[in-house]
Design an enzyme around this catalytic site. Structure first.
Site, PDB file in Angstrom:
ATOM      1  N   ASP A  73      -4.508   1.087  11.356  1.00 62.45           N
ATOM      2  CA  ASP A  73      -4.036   1.744  10.131  1.00 62.45           C
ATOM      3  C   ASP A  73      -5.104   1.478   9.075  1.00 62.45           C
ATOM      4  O   ASP A  73      -5.212   0.362   8.568  1.00 62.45           O
ATOM      5  CB  ASP A  73      -2.679   1.177   9.678  1.00 62.45           C
ATOM      6  CG  ASP A  73      -2.201   1.820   8.371  1.00 62.45           C
ATOM      7  OD1 ASP A  73      -2.881   2.755   7.888  1.00 62.45           O
ATOM      8  OD2 ASP A  73      -1.158   1.392   7.838  1.00 62.45           O
ATOM      9  N   LYS A 121       6.013  -0.547  14.654  1.00 59.29           N
ATOM     10  CA  LYS A 121       5.163  -1.657  14.219  1.00 59.29           C
ATOM     11  C   LYS A 121       5.987  -2.583  13.332  1.00 59.29           C
ATOM     12  O   LYS A 121       6.715  -2.134  12.448  1.00 59.29           O
ATOM     13  CB  LYS A 121       3.880  -1.187  13.541  1.00 59.29           C
ATOM     14  CG  LYS A 121       4.030  -0.360  12.273  1.00 59.29           C
ATOM     15  CD  LYS A 121       2.650  -0.161  11.645  1.00 59.29           C
ATOM     16  CE  LYS A 121       2.736   0.505  10.288  1.00 59.29           C
ATOM     17  NZ  LYS A 121       1.455   0.545   9.588  1.00 59.29           N
ATOM     18  N   SER A 165       0.873  -1.179   0.000  1.00 57.54           N
ATOM     19  CA  SER A 165       0.000   0.000   0.000  1.00 57.54           C
ATOM     20  C   SER A 165       0.907   1.225   0.000  1.00 57.54           C
ATOM     21  O   SER A 165       1.098   1.894   0.999  1.00 57.54           O
ATOM     22  CB  SER A 165      -0.904  -0.004   1.234  1.00 57.54           C
ATOM     23  OG  SER A 165      -0.147   0.041   2.417  1.00 57.54           O
ATOM     24  N   HIS A 204      -3.560  -6.011   2.257  1.00 57.66           N
ATOM     25  CA  HIS A 204      -2.658  -7.014   2.843  1.00 57.66           C
ATOM     26  C   HIS A 204      -3.340  -8.356   3.055  1.00 57.66           C
ATOM     27  O   HIS A 204      -2.740  -9.282   3.588  1.00 57.66           O
ATOM     28  CB  HIS A 204      -2.112  -6.523   4.191  1.00 57.66           C
ATOM     29  CG  HIS A 204      -1.139  -5.393   4.060  1.00 57.66           C
ATOM     30  ND1 HIS A 204      -0.569  -4.758   5.125  1.00 57.66           N
ATOM     31  CD2 HIS A 204      -0.632  -4.789   2.956  1.00 57.66           C
ATOM     32  CE1 HIS A 204       0.249  -3.811   4.704  1.00 57.66           C
ATOM     33  NE2 HIS A 204       0.218  -3.800   3.391  1.00 57.66           N
ATOM     34  N   GLU A 214      -3.720   5.529  12.151  1.00 53.59           N
ATOM     35  CA  GLU A 214      -2.855   5.884  11.020  1.00 53.59           C
ATOM     36  C   GLU A 214      -3.670   5.942   9.734  1.00 53.59           C
ATOM     37  O   GLU A 214      -4.575   5.112   9.539  1.00 53.59           O
ATOM     38  CB  GLU A 214      -1.761   4.810  10.912  1.00 53.59           C
ATOM     39  CG  GLU A 214      -0.792   5.002   9.760  1.00 53.59           C
ATOM     40  CD  GLU A 214       0.140   3.795   9.620  1.00 53.59           C
ATOM     41  OE1 GLU A 214       0.409   3.124  10.634  1.00 53.59           O
ATOM     42  OE2 GLU A 214       0.564   3.518   8.490  1.00 53.59           O
ATOM     43  N   HIS A 241       7.994  -1.168   9.702  1.00 50.20           N
ATOM     44  CA  HIS A 241       8.443  -2.136   8.693  1.00 50.20           C
ATOM     45  C   HIS A 241       7.628  -1.910   7.409  1.00 50.20           C
ATOM     46  O   HIS A 241       6.814  -0.992   7.353  1.00 50.20           O
ATOM     47  CB  HIS A 241       8.185  -3.558   9.215  1.00 50.20           C
ATOM     48  CG  HIS A 241       6.721  -3.843   9.397  1.00 50.20           C
ATOM     49  ND1 HIS A 241       6.170  -5.090   9.347  1.00 50.20           N
ATOM     50  CD2 HIS A 241       5.664  -3.002   9.610  1.00 50.20           C
ATOM     51  CE1 HIS A 241       4.871  -5.023   9.528  1.00 50.20           C
ATOM     52  NE2 HIS A 241       4.537  -3.778   9.695  1.00 50.20           N
ATOM     53  N   ASP A 269       0.871   8.434   6.953  1.00 45.64           N
ATOM     54  CA  ASP A 269       1.835   7.535   6.296  1.00 45.64           C
ATOM     55  C   ASP A 269       1.931   7.906   4.818  1.00 45.64           C
ATOM     56  O   ASP A 269       2.845   8.615   4.396  1.00 45.64           O
ATOM     57  CB  ASP A 269       1.377   6.084   6.517  1.00 45.64           C
ATOM     58  CG  ASP A 269       2.193   5.068   5.724  1.00 45.64           C
ATOM     59  OD1 ASP A 269       3.237   5.434   5.171  1.00 45.64           O
ATOM     60  OD2 ASP A 269       1.772   3.890   5.657  1.00 45.64           O
ATOM     61  N   GLU A 312       1.267  -9.396   6.815  1.00 44.76           N
ATOM     62  CA  GLU A 312       2.084  -9.055   7.982  1.00 44.76           C
ATOM     63  C   GLU A 312       1.857 -10.037   9.125  1.00 44.76           C
ATOM     64  O   GLU A 312       2.257  -9.796  10.268  1.00 44.76           O
ATOM     65  CB  GLU A 312       1.789  -7.625   8.412  1.00 44.76           C
ATOM     66  CG  GLU A 312       2.147  -6.642   7.299  1.00 44.76           C
ATOM     67  CD  GLU A 312       2.058  -5.184   7.708  1.00 44.76           C
ATOM     68  OE1 GLU A 312       1.543  -4.880   8.803  1.00 44.76           O
ATOM     69  OE2 GLU A 312       2.502  -4.344   6.914  1.00 44.76           O
ATOM     70  N   LYS A 330       9.311   5.252   7.487  1.00 39.29           N
ATOM     71  CA  LYS A 330       9.768   4.042   6.811  1.00 39.29           C
ATOM     72  C   LYS A 330      11.018   4.387   6.017  1.00 39.29           C
ATOM     73  O   LYS A 330      10.983   5.287   5.159  1.00 39.29           O
ATOM     74  CB  LYS A 330       8.695   3.563   5.824  1.00 39.29           C
ATOM     75  CG  LYS A 330       7.422   3.018   6.450  1.00 39.29           C
ATOM     76  CD  LYS A 330       6.350   2.970   5.372  1.00 39.29           C
ATOM     77  CE  LYS A 330       5.129   2.203   5.787  1.00 39.29           C
ATOM     78  NZ  LYS A 330       4.000   2.460   4.852  1.00 39.29           N
ATOM     79  N   GLU A 333      -4.871  -2.599   9.028  1.00 38.59           N
ATOM     80  CA  GLU A 333      -4.166  -3.158  10.190  1.00 38.59           C
ATOM     81  C   GLU A 333      -4.882  -2.821  11.491  1.00 38.59           C
ATOM     82  O   GLU A 333      -5.248  -1.674  11.734  1.00 38.59           O
ATOM     83  CB  GLU A 333      -2.744  -2.579  10.263  1.00 38.59           C
ATOM     84  CG  GLU A 333      -1.921  -2.902   9.029  1.00 38.59           C
ATOM     85  CD  GLU A 333      -0.653  -2.062   8.926  1.00 38.59           C
ATOM     86  OE1 GLU A 333      -0.095  -1.661   9.960  1.00 38.59           O
ATOM     87  OE2 GLU A 333      -0.231  -1.802   7.783  1.00 38.59           O
TER      88      GLU A 333
END
Ligand SMILES: O=C(O)[C@@H](CO)OP(=O)(O)O
Ligand SMILES: [Mg+2]
Length: 425
Positions: free
Chosen positions: A244, A393, A44, A157, A290, A370, A317, A207, A342, A166
């Site tokens: 997230d 995270k 993403s 994901h 997030e 990550h 993000d 993840e 990141k 998430e």
């Protein structure tokens, strides 16, 4: 020539946790030190992220090969850096940025540049006989991050009916990092039992969080609260929840319009999503949110922060992409009160440190992260302690590339002994 001068840089194509190619760089110094670093990769991704150079050759990995990036390390970057002192991180990163010459590292590839940047930092630390977190963070580096463990996956994901990407368990009430990790790993196992009992799938997403076909997005939170309680912890006191949304992935125009397509909840505006968040924050122990809105929804983001920024951490993000240019705008416009960080979004260690510093200097928080495509490289764990921003995270407890970071943090905690610090804020 210093013993710590760069002698050689090699790069090979390896596979990440999704089975896609990524870059591994080997740095060799004159003193014989040889280390490697591997670059992660997102799914993403934000529009303005630094460019991950892919070969585009359809006969290899569907065009996703990274042989060009590897060649750039060996044929373009290595000749320019040979002889430079590996301890000169700034000069090395600046040289690569200039060599690339583009705004977004499109020529050499952020994957090539970051691989070298990380490998050089590691080689310098080894040469100095220092742990990486100490080398990068100095003698004061001793704050372990609260592990925000992603235990339920959705969005891009996962292949399920959850829109938000998430759902993380955040053990801010634990007395130490290792205890915090235990709290959330136990919660992860309890969640599995709850899902099984309800007849839901316990297959996992990218993840490593579970990816069941739930009846609604809200059910994800209800199940996590139940898992926290059944594990013997108090929601909101021992463990809270972070979300997230990765809202860019279900935005129809990347601005004010959304379609919650995976759950079938349908079309929503920024205002609808803000109202929903307000309701959830009032009802559930949510501590951080997030990307509640999409990467070009600056207005919606600022509204969200106005409504909820005094209650929870609001993290950008895709909208900031670890880029000081966008974070600076966010600070001016009160877009959020934190930035995700990141390394590969911006593409060098130095620029990532700059982004963290900018956040801290303005009273923002910096949430280290990550990528959904990872390797077992644990650079991020050391980097998190070096930056000392208190939260990270790194996915769930079910996949080794995620645990590589958490386990390295356990090692660092053991090394620090009574000097280790652990707190949310
Ligand atoms: O959106 C995110 O925050 C990340 C990491 O969890 O996902 P990706 O690496 O796919 O961008
Ligand atoms: Mg995100």
């Amino acid at each position: 020539m210093a013993a710590t001068s760069i002698k050689d840089l090699q790069a090979i194509e390896v596979l990440d946790s999704r089975g896609n190619p990524t870059v591994r760089v080997f740095a060799t110094l004159e003193n014989g030190v040889r280390v490697s670093a591997s670059v992660p990769s997102g799914a993403s991704t934000g529009e303005y992220e630094a460019v991950e150079l892919r070969d585009g050759d359809p006969t290899r990995y569907g065009g996703k090969g990274v042989l060009k990036a590897c060649a750039n390390v060996m044929e373009v970057i290595a000749p320019a850096l040979r002889g430079m002192d590996a301890r000169e991180q700034l000069a090395i990163d600046r040289t690569m940025i200039e060599l690339d010459g583009t705004e977004n590292k499109a020529r050499l590839g952020a994957n090539a540049i970051l691989g070298v940047s990380m490998a050089v930092a590691k080689a310098a630390a080894v040469s100095e006989g220092e742990e990486l977190y100490r080398y990068l963070g100095g003698s004061e580096a001793r704050r372990l991050p609260v592990p925000c463990m992603n235990i339920l996956n959705g969005g891009e994901h996962a292949d399920n009916s959850v829109d938000f990407q998430e759902f993380m368990a955040v053990p801010h009430g634990a007395p130490s990092f290792s205890e915090g990790l235990r709290y959330v790993a136990e919660t992860f196992h309890t969640l599995k039992k709850i899902l099984e009992a309800k007849g839901y799938s316990t297959a996992v997403g990218d993840e490593g969080g579970f990816a069941p076909n739930l009846g609604s997005n809200e059910e994800a939170i209800e199940l996590i609260v139940e898992a926290i309680e059944k594990s013997g912890y108090k929601p909101g006191i021992d463990i809270s929840i972070a979300i997230d949304s990765a809202a860019t992935s279900f935005s129809t125009d990347k601005k004010g319009h959304y379609n919650l397509k995976w759950s079938g909840a349908g079309e929503m505006t920024s205002d609808d999503l803000i109202a929903l968040a307000k309701e959830w924050v009032a009802k559930y122990p949510i501590i951080l949110w997030e990307d509640p809105l999409a990467e070009e929804d600056w207005e919606g983001f600022a509204k969200f922060t106005k409504e909820l920024g005094d209650k929870i951490e609001v993290v950008g993000d895709d909208i900031f992409v670890t880029n000081t240019k966008f974070i600076r705008r966010g600070i001016e416009e009160h877009t959020a009160n934190a930035s995700l960080i990141k390394l590969n979004q911006i593409g060098s260690v130095t620029e990532t440190v700059d982004a963290v510093r900018l956040c801290i200097e303005h009273g923002w928080r910096a949430f280290l992260s990550h990528r959904s495509g990872e390797t077992c490289d644990s650079f991020l764990a050391d980097f998190a302690v070096a930056m000392g921003t208190g939260h990270l995270k790194s996915g769930s407890a079910s996949r080794s590339e995620r645990l590589a970071k958490y386990n390295r943090l356990l090692e660092i905690e053991a090394q620090l002994g009574p000097d280790a610090l652990y707190y949310w804020k």
